[in-house]
Design an enzyme around this catalytic site. Sequence first.
Site, PDB file in Angstrom:
ATOM      1  N   ASP A  58       1.381  -1.461  -4.762  1.00 12.60           N
ATOM      2  CA  ASP A  58       2.628  -2.085  -4.326  1.00 12.60           C
ATOM      3  C   ASP A  58       3.696  -1.034  -4.044  1.00 12.60           C
ATOM      4  OD1 ASP A  58       4.556  -4.461  -4.161  1.00 12.60           O
ATOM      5  OD2 ASP A  58       5.471  -3.251  -5.737  1.00 12.60           O
ATOM      6  N   GLU A  97       0.513  -0.685   0.331  1.00 11.80           N
ATOM      7  CA  GLU A  97       1.565  -1.473   0.981  1.00 11.80           C
ATOM      8  C   GLU A  97       2.583  -0.502   1.597  1.00 11.80           C
ATOM      9  OE1 GLU A  97       4.602  -5.141  -0.095  1.00 11.80           O
ATOM     10  OE2 GLU A  97       4.555  -3.355  -1.357  1.00 11.80           O
TER      11      GLU A  97
END
EC number: 2.4.1.18
Length: 835
Positions: free
Chosen positions: A466, A521
Amino acid sequence: MVYTISGVRLPRLPSIKSSSLPSFSEDRRSNAVSFPLRKESRSSGKVFARKPSHDSESSSLATSASEKLGGHQSDNSSAVTDQVELRETVSEDTQVQDQTSALSTSGGQNYKANIASMSESFVQEGGQRRIPPPGDGKKIYDIDPMLNSHHGHLDYRYGQYKKLREEIDKNEGGLEAFSRGYEIFGFTRSTTGITYREWAPGAKAASLIGDFNNWNSKADVMTRNEFGVWEIFLPNDADGSPAIPHGSRVKIRMDTPSGIKDSIPAWIKYSVQAPGEIPYNGVYYDPAEEDKHVFKHPRPKRPKSLRIYESHVGMSSTEPMINTYANFRDDVLPRIKKLGYNAVQIMAIQEHSYYASFGYHVTNFFAPSSRFGTPDDLKSLIDKAHELGLVVLMDIVHSHASKNTLDGLNMFDGTDGQYFHSGTRGYHWMWDSRLFNYGSWEVLRYLLSNARWWLEEYKFDGFRFDGVTSMMYTHHGLQVEFTGNYNEYFGYSTDVDAVVYLMLVNDMIHGLYPEAIVVGEDVSGMPAFCIPVQDGGVGFDYRLHMAVADKWIELLKKRDEDWQVGDIVFTLTNRRWGEKCVVYAESHDQALVGDKTIAFWLMDKDMYDFMAVDRQATPRVDRGIALHKMIRLITMGLGGEGYLNFMGNEFGHPEWIDFPRTDQHLPDGRVIPGNNGSYDKCRRRFDLGDAEYLRYHGLQEFDRAMQHLEENYGFMTSEHQYISCKDEGDRVIVFERGNLVFVFNFHWTNSYSDYRIGCSVPGKYKIVLDSDDSLFGGFNRLDDSAEFFTSDGRYDDRPCSFMVYAPCRTAVVYAAVEGDEDSSLVPISLVPEDV
């Protein structure tokens, strides 16, 4: 009285609040035998750790190893009188330790023996896995010659990576050993007792407290070595049982520069929030052998094409409640398998004290969230997924951490810069969280070991990292628009420490687990992001193609007449050659309160009243159902080498996600209203997609057909992709992917008969997926049994062509039939339910 929380037995004891902390000299063991500290037995093990580096705004990895070994000088002049006894004990024990163990920056004999022992046990457990040495990092220039203009930055970056690998080899016995910090730090158990170690260089004194010693800070005082590592050994009781029973709450009490504080151990493997208490407590988790989950099923082979079902265990129930690992295992995993996905990505695994953070404000990095069950429950879930042939990806958060000081890493040893950058550089103003210092030796150990822990202990098959964009740039991607200019990627705004860490962790993961899948990401489009580290890249397998979801929301705010098919095609195909992407039309981000899902953008309030199949649909519903299918199929068909869907969106979930919230009173007097702690919007209504009398069912069936189409034809990973038509007047897009021809007619009213489309393979074609099929909530305007024969002669720059009927707002996929093999060609709409 006792209570059981997620299978852990917790004795009812007074809450430990920071406002009422006893001093180190206060004895809270009432009517109990006093056990003296046994220095000889409790300081027998030693550990080496790097001395903390001084935080600075410059890249700390640019300095030499020797410059990174500056020691931390604790100021003891402010000691309170009731702590003198403990301080003297710590000082005395440290002297004993220093006399018995001569540790140096190259490791020290005890530490090296520790590493050798670890490596030997690793070989015995199944053969030593080897992390390959660094390459020359030059292949990126052959892949993308434009990178040559930035070779100075890239060569420096790779040089820093190689230098760090050399330092790890020299001081830690290699990256393989360095990434097993969990076998040294935190709680480790041997046949003779339990050792607890913690890196807290800012602490002046420390003791281990918990249920096992009635929270008595004098009972188990820890010793410190010269590198800021605190340690204590707890020998087994006389009957051979461990000194800390399974399920005991534990914390480390420290005298720090900012005062006395109780902290959950940084390497804790489980933590819980007891009923009626606000802060979490660490839990010593060591169940009996018969209660531990034993994995029965091997990891599935890495799929060639990745079809990810993004999920959240807590909100996976149809009821307004926090769901469990066990229920997810039994109810949701079979659903994912039936839908045709081959991977499940699970969010919010790492413990997070604030449920509404969606798991992104992590407090305990090595602990699975106790809201959903025990660590063994999670292992059982993953084992079941493997039995079903599903790979399991973990949504891992190494980009930032919760700023909580009671139950997180923030101010752990009383200093601002232990795990994080100090000052403003260590704070993310938009996320309200702390930012790691990736140039710190012990932070690298902690994060690398954390990634490995989830692979080793829980058998995860990979990660979705993330917030990688935030990591790679000092501006964190905030208020910055990336245009694709290479100067945006390779300059002073690049956080080289962070990029080198990403290279290290990818190298470690792929070296130990070649089949592991790592998705990053990144919204910036960093070049070489998905090129192997040895070739000079960052080392991810996939990049999340995040621009596509934003484009769909942008278009859904416009009239159909204002859509441009060329704009759609450009966004879907605008990705770096040779670097794989996972694409999605919408993820959890678009489902959160304050935003809208694609289905809600399309159908709005009509979703509540006009989704029954026995009731006349409104024009808005008809349009929404048609475009919902087309958007998802063209995204999968043209947007990447992998595909992702957030749970429930496959059938157009009608509600947003709203975590339970109470009213928030701000310092300025304003009140942000909550939702009375309701879980009503924090669940997934799978029953709607299963109800054949609702139009949601047709959307779900189309998504299932779409997944099985990809499974059968593998078009996402085919090297053949050609866009032959993007007609702005007709609003038609035609492209080839693999052996399939996709035809999309986005026109709102115009249907086209005898519409000629180009193709590369001559012969006979048949329909294998039709979004207008009545099974999918369509109008059944096509005959799926029809055959289409090609004509010679170039058309749309293709060698041959055939004519089709292209109804408005419809997507149709055609497959070439070789010879008389069409008997095996089954339209995807006819795939049996149990496939």
